[in-house]
Scaffold this motif. Structure first.
Motif, mmCIF file in Angstrom:
data_model
loop_
_atom_site.group_PDB
_atom_site.id
_atom_site.type_symbol
_atom_site.label_atom_id
_atom_site.label_comp_id
_atom_site.label_asym_id
_atom_site.label_seq_id
_atom_site.Cartn_x
_atom_site.Cartn_y
_atom_site.Cartn_z
ATOM 1 N N GLU A 114 -19.275 -10.220 -28.152
ATOM 2 C CA GLU A 114 -18.564 -9.997 -26.902
ATOM 3 C C GLU A 114 -18.491 -11.291 -26.095
ATOM 4 N N ASN A 115 -17.372 -11.481 -25.386
ATOM 5 C CA ASN A 115 -17.273 -12.545 -24.400
ATOM 6 C C ASN A 115 -18.049 -12.081 -23.175
ATOM 7 N N MET A 116 -19.240 -12.638 -22.954
ATOM 8 C CA MET A 116 -20.114 -12.119 -21.915
ATOM 9 C C MET A 116 -19.615 -12.444 -20.508
ATOM 10 N N SER A 117 -18.824 -13.488 -20.370
ATOM 11 C CA SER A 117 -18.226 -13.765 -19.070
ATOM 12 C C SER A 117 -17.252 -12.651 -18.696
ATOM 13 N N GLU A 118 -16.412 -12.260 -19.650
ATOM 14 C CA GLU A 118 -15.471 -11.174 -19.396
ATOM 15 C C GLU A 118 -16.195 -9.850 -19.177
ATOM 16 N N PHE A 119 -17.270 -9.625 -19.950
ATOM 17 C CA PHE A 119 -17.985 -8.364 -19.800
ATOM 18 C C PHE A 119 -18.730 -8.306 -18.469
ATOM 19 N N THR A 120 -19.269 -9.440 -18.025
ATOM 20 C CA THR A 120 -19.926 -9.483 -16.714
ATOM 21 C C THR A 120 -18.933 -9.149 -15.614
ATOM 22 N N SER A 121 -17.742 -9.725 -15.685
ATOM 23 C CA SER A 121 -16.702 -9.399 -14.702
ATOM 24 C C SER A 121 -16.306 -7.930 -14.785
ATOM 25 N N LYS A 122 -16.305 -7.386 -15.997
ATOM 26 C CA LYS A 122 -15.995 -5.961 -16.157
ATOM 27 C C LYS A 122 -17.047 -5.094 -15.484
ATOM 28 N N GLN A 123 -18.338 -5.467 -15.642
ATOM 29 C CA GLN A 123 -19.374 -4.673 -14.981
ATOM 30 C C GLN A 123 -19.257 -4.768 -13.460
ATOM 31 N N ILE A 124 -18.889 -5.932 -12.950
ATOM 32 C CA ILE A 124 -18.679 -6.068 -11.509
ATOM 33 C C ILE A 124 -17.535 -5.169 -11.053
ATOM 34 N N LYS A 125 -16.447 -5.154 -11.805
ATOM 35 C CA LYS A 125 -15.304 -4.298 -11.464
ATOM 36 C C LYS A 125 -15.685 -2.826 -11.569
ATOM 37 N N ASP A 126 -16.453 -2.471 -12.604
ATOM 38 C CA ASP A 126 -16.893 -1.080 -12.755
ATOM 39 C C ASP A 126 -17.776 -0.666 -11.581
ATOM 40 N N TYR A 127 -18.640 -1.571 -11.166
ATOM 41 C CA TYR A 127 -19.509 -1.296 -10.019
ATOM 42 C C TYR A 127 -18.675 -1.080 -8.756
ATOM 43 N N GLN A 128 -17.679 -1.937 -8.543
ATOM 44 C CA GLN A 128 -16.807 -1.796 -7.387
ATOM 45 C C GLN A 128 -16.048 -0.475 -7.435
ATOM 46 N N GLU A 129 -15.637 -0.074 -8.638
ATOM 47 C CA GLU A 129 -14.897 1.180 -8.776
ATOM 48 C C GLU A 129 -15.781 2.382 -8.446
ATOM 49 N N ILE A 130 -17.039 2.326 -8.863
ATOM 50 C CA ILE A 130 -17.971 3.408 -8.523
ATOM 51 C C ILE A 130 -18.145 3.494 -7.009
ATOM 52 N N ALA A 131 -18.270 2.332 -6.364
ATOM 53 C CA ALA A 131 -18.399 2.308 -4.899
ATOM 54 C C ALA A 131 -17.136 2.850 -4.237
ATOM 55 N N ASN A 132 -15.976 2.496 -4.776
ATOM 56 C CA ASN A 132 -14.714 2.998 -4.237
ATOM 57 C C ASN A 132 -14.616 4.511 -4.357
ATOM 58 N N LYS A 133 -15.029 5.037 -5.506
ATOM 59 C CA LYS A 133 -14.971 6.485 -5.715
ATOM 60 C C LYS A 133 -15.907 7.225 -4.767
ATOM 61 N N ARG A 134 -17.003 6.580 -4.392
ATOM 62 C CA ARG A 134 -17.929 7.168 -3.424
ATOM 63 C C ARG A 134 -17.475 6.915 -1.992
ATOM 64 N N LYS A 135 -16.365 6.175 -1.844
ATOM 65 C CA LYS A 135 -15.764 5.876 -0.541
ATOM 66 C C LYS A 135 -16.746 5.147 0.378
ATOM 67 N N LEU A 136 -17.465 4.188 -0.215
ATOM 68 C CA LEU A 136 -18.392 3.396 0.580
ATOM 69 C C LEU A 136 -17.607 2.368 1.408
ATOM 70 N N VAL A 137 -18.001 2.206 2.654
ATOM 71 C CA VAL A 137 -17.233 1.384 3.599
ATOM 72 C C VAL A 137 -17.238 -0.077 3.196
ATOM 73 N N TRP A 138 -18.393 -0.580 2.673
ATOM 74 C CA TRP A 138 -18.502 -2.016 2.421
ATOM 75 C C TRP A 138 -17.528 -2.516 1.353
ATOM 76 N N CYS A 139 -17.046 -1.625 0.483
ATOM 77 C CA CYS A 139 -16.195 -2.096 -0.616
ATOM 78 C C CYS A 139 -14.721 -2.151 -0.257
ATOM 79 N N LYS A 140 -14.393 -1.905 1.003
ATOM 80 C CA LYS A 140 -12.985 -1.956 1.394
ATOM 81 C C LYS A 140 -12.536 -3.374 1.672
#
Length: 366
Positions: free
Chosen positions: A340-366
């Motif tokens: 795996e390209n770990m740079s791309e996968f690290t960015s993917k985990q960051i995006k996945d984390y942001q998406e989880i926060a968005n789905k929970r409608k957390l204010v800080w991720c806006k």
């Protein structure tokens, strides 16, 4: 994300080659920031910083925060809009072997950063990172608040408590209001886990090294309880605090705790059992041995109260315990597979984390 306060801005990170520093640098790049990093070395092999080839993507400096002249020259030349100070000696066990190294790095290193900030002639928001271990820990069952006493019965904890005392003294002496060039605050977090950590005497890093080699890992305190959190949780708090300094004068001079949800208090044994499920052991006895070799004091219980961050910054953690374990296990599994390209996968985990926060409608991720 974070009100776009980092997009196009110059952000300086000390300790950028370390575990948390590497994740923070990666996230800032994904947020569109221009990043400058200062670290005294590459702290581990393997190194997540090197795996992600971040030296090609940022302004990268090898320098020790205890060298005031060099640090001052870098910061004054770069002129950051934001500064995150993470550089430190972060390992409790090493503080017993070389207490003066720990004290000089964690106390004088922090003092040097504050001294440079004192003389800045441009606008800058600075987040100084200490640790949950800055508190005088009496192992009570409720979480420590930012107003509780700092201290420490070991050198590492004492050095973090001392860094908080130095911060308070500098703030009251030289940054009494939010009207000057610099706004500052401290962030406190601990028991951070995640992919890419290979530091010595860290439980997850020890496990991954041992299990990848087909060995058992030795654990000292299987029943010790910790509020385990993925590295992106406190980093989201630090970034929310940086945003809060930029947008709200009331955050200047404040201290903030960043921790996981309360249900994420699990024992060391629980953590290892859950992580081992991703490593094809026939039974848990193949994964670890319990040793009675405990060469230094370790707290049995330490947790934080994060109500202040929720009230003032609208920050709260995003991941549940199962999601945290999944993030950690997948990163290491893919790294050791080598496909795996770990740079791309690290960015993917960051995006996945942001998406989880968005789905929970957390204010800080806006």
């Amino acid at each position: 994300m974070f009100g776009n306060v980092y997009k196009g801005k110059k952000v300086l990170v000390t300790g950028h080659t370390g575990f948390k520093g590497t994740w923070l640098t990666s996230w800032l790049l994904d947020l569109g920031a221009d990043v400058c990093g200062i670290s005294k070395d590459i702290p581990s092999q393997p190194s997540m910083f090197e795996v992600l080839e971040l030296d090609t993507k940022i302004e990268h400096h090898i320098a020790d925060v205890r060298d005031l002249d060099i640090i001052s020259n870098i910061i004054n030349s770069y002129k950051p809009d934001f500064l995150f100070h993470l550089a430190a000696q972060p390992i409790v066990s090493l503080s017993y072997h070389d207490p003066l190294e720990t004290i000089s790095s964690n106390v004088m290193g922090t003092a040097n950063i504050l001294e440079v900030l004192r003389k800045l002639n441009h606008r800058c928001n600075a987040v100084i990172i200490t640790s949950d271990k800055c508190y005088e820990n009496v192992e009570w069952v409720w979480g420590y608040k930012e107003t509780d006493p700092v201290g420490g019965r070991d050198i590492y904890s004492g050095s973090k408590g001392a860094a908080e005392v130095i911060f308070h003294a500098y703030q009251k002496s030289f940054f009494p209001t939010a009207e000057g060039n610099v706004r500052i605050a401290t962030g406190r977090a601990g028991n951070v886990i995640g992919g890419g950590d290979w530091a010595v005497d860290r439980i997850v890093a020890d496990c991954m090294r041992a299990w990848n080699s087909g060995d058992k890992v030795e654990i000292r305190c299987p029943d010790a309880t910790r509020p385990w959190q993925h590295v992106l949780e406190p980093l989201s708090g630090y970034l929310a605090l940086g945003q809060g300094l930029e947008t709200q004068k009331s955050n200047h001079g404040e201290q903030y705790n960043f921790g996981p949800r309360s249900e994420q208090n699990h024992t060391v044994k629980d953590l290892l059992t859950d992580l081992s499920e991703h490593w094809d052991f026939d039974n848990i006895n193949q994964a670890y041995d319990i040793t009675d070799n405990i060469p230094f004091h370790e707290a049995g219980l330490l947790k934080l109260n994060c109500d202040k961050a929720l009230f003032n910054l609208k920050w709260e953690a995003s991941l549940n315990y199962e999601q945290c374990i999944k993030f950690v296990s997948e990163w290491y599994y893919l790294f050791y597979q080598g496909k795996e390209n770990m740079s791309e996968f690290t960015s993917k985990q960051i995006k996945d984390y942001q998406e989880i926060a968005n789905k929970r409608k957390l204010v800080w991720c806006k």
